[in-house]
Scaffold this active site. Structure first.
Site, PDB file in Angstrom:
ATOM      1  N   CYS A  46       3.277  -0.276  -8.879  1.00 30.96           N
ATOM      2  CA  CYS A  46       3.793  -1.571  -8.410  1.00 30.96           C
ATOM      3  C   CYS A  46       4.848  -2.093  -9.389  1.00 30.96           C
ATOM      4  O   CYS A  46       4.585  -2.237 -10.589  1.00 30.96           O
ATOM      5  CB  CYS A  46       2.652  -2.574  -8.293  1.00 30.96           C
ATOM      6  SG  CYS A  46       3.172  -4.188  -7.666  1.00 30.96           S
ATOM      7  N   CYS A  50      -3.899  -0.708  -2.167  1.00 27.70           N
ATOM      8  CA  CYS A  50      -4.122   0.720  -2.338  1.00 27.70           C
ATOM      9  C   CYS A  50      -4.230   1.036  -3.823  1.00 27.70           C
ATOM     10  O   CYS A  50      -3.408   0.563  -4.621  1.00 27.70           O
ATOM     11  CB  CYS A  50      -2.973   1.493  -1.687  1.00 27.70           C
ATOM     12  SG  CYS A  50      -2.897   3.236  -2.106  1.00 27.70           S
ATOM     13  N   CYS A  70       0.859  -1.171   0.000  1.00 28.65           N
ATOM     14  CA  CYS A  70       0.000   0.000   0.000  1.00 28.65           C
ATOM     15  C   CYS A  70       0.898   1.225   0.000  1.00 28.65           C
ATOM     16  O   CYS A  70       2.119   1.100  -0.140  1.00 28.65           O
ATOM     17  CB  CYS A  70      -0.989  -0.005   1.156  1.00 28.65           C
ATOM     18  SG  CYS A  70      -0.262   0.190   2.787  1.00 28.65           S
TER      19      CYS A  70
END
Length: 246
Positions: free
Chosen positions: A193, A186, A114
């Site tokens: 990512c 999130c 997150c």
């Protein structure tokens, strides 16, 4: 229920597009344009079938915390299980499904991500480690780490899990490492990512930041409950996949 009345799950799922949508959402939360690409149908048709699934309460929505114009669709696996059990029982009492059996965890590594690594991902890491008895090596990190939120510590303490020794970590700390599952919690961190060796499937759980909720501590308890539910189903996926070498 009359003998000619279709069970609720069958009515909701008995269309090829809706069945495909259920399958895609079982893997993780998705936006409508992503589902459109995955099933290869027009967005108007996908939206129609998503509406039917929402009417059956098999699918819910949550507005993105990264861009409020976007909406994530989420499959309610618990309700799916309940309606499947009812459908089996409607056909024959011997086919009524019981509650899902406890999944035997396999040895693998799971990384939760997150933004702040201060509540959601820390809670998910602790819950998975606790639920698997440590067999699953659970980790968490954030794109912009900040101190652990005290309400996250309190919410975990209420579940018998001590989060006081947890530390925030930057996702760069795990660069180049192998994981069986990488799960973003999130909506913002999903966009940044990084890729990991072995190309583990990218899974997204769109869960709002409890620290941004004016409700305070109750928001952390709600997030803990949702994470615990999702992790129970994740354990079944892990068990089916089998051990993943580091």
């Amino acid at each position: 229920m009359g003998q000619t009345e279709l069970p609720a799950f069958v009515r909701a799922a008995a269309h090829p597009v809706r069945w495909r949508l259920l399958g895609e959402l079982a893997r993780g939360d998705r936006q409508v344009h992503e589902l459109t690409a995955l099933v290869g149908r027009k967005q108007s048709l996908v939206s129609y079938h998503l509406g039917r699934l929402r009417q059956a309460r098999l699918v819910g929505t949550r507005r993105s915390s990264a861009d409020g114009r976007d909406v994530y669709y989420r499959l309610d696996l618990t309700r799916c299980g309940q309606l499947l059990a009812a459908a089996g029982g409607a056909l024959h009492p011997g086919l009524r499904l019981g509650p899902p059996a406890a999944a035997a965890p396999a040895a693998t590594r799971v990384l939760f991500l997150c933004t702040g690594n201060s509540s959601r991902s820390q809670m998910a890491e602790a819950l998975l480690r606790h639920r698997s008895g440590g067999v699953v090596a659970a980790f968490s990190a954030g794109s912009r780490p900040k101190p652990i939120h005290p309400d996250a510590v309190a919410a975990m303490a209420a579940r018998g899990i001590d989060l006081r020794g947890a530390r925030p970590k930057h996702l760069d700390e795990f660069a180049g490492q192998h994981f069986g599952h990488v799960i973003t919690l999130c909506d913002r961190v999903r966009e940044v990512c990084p890729e990991f060796p072995g190309a583990p499937a990218a899974v997204h759980w769109s869960i709002p930041d409890p620290a941004a909720d004016p409700a305070g501590r109750p928001a952390f308890d709600r997030v803990a409950t949702e994470l615990a539910e999702r992790i129970e189903f994740l354990l079944h996926v892990i068990a089916a996949d089998g051990p993943v070498a580091p």
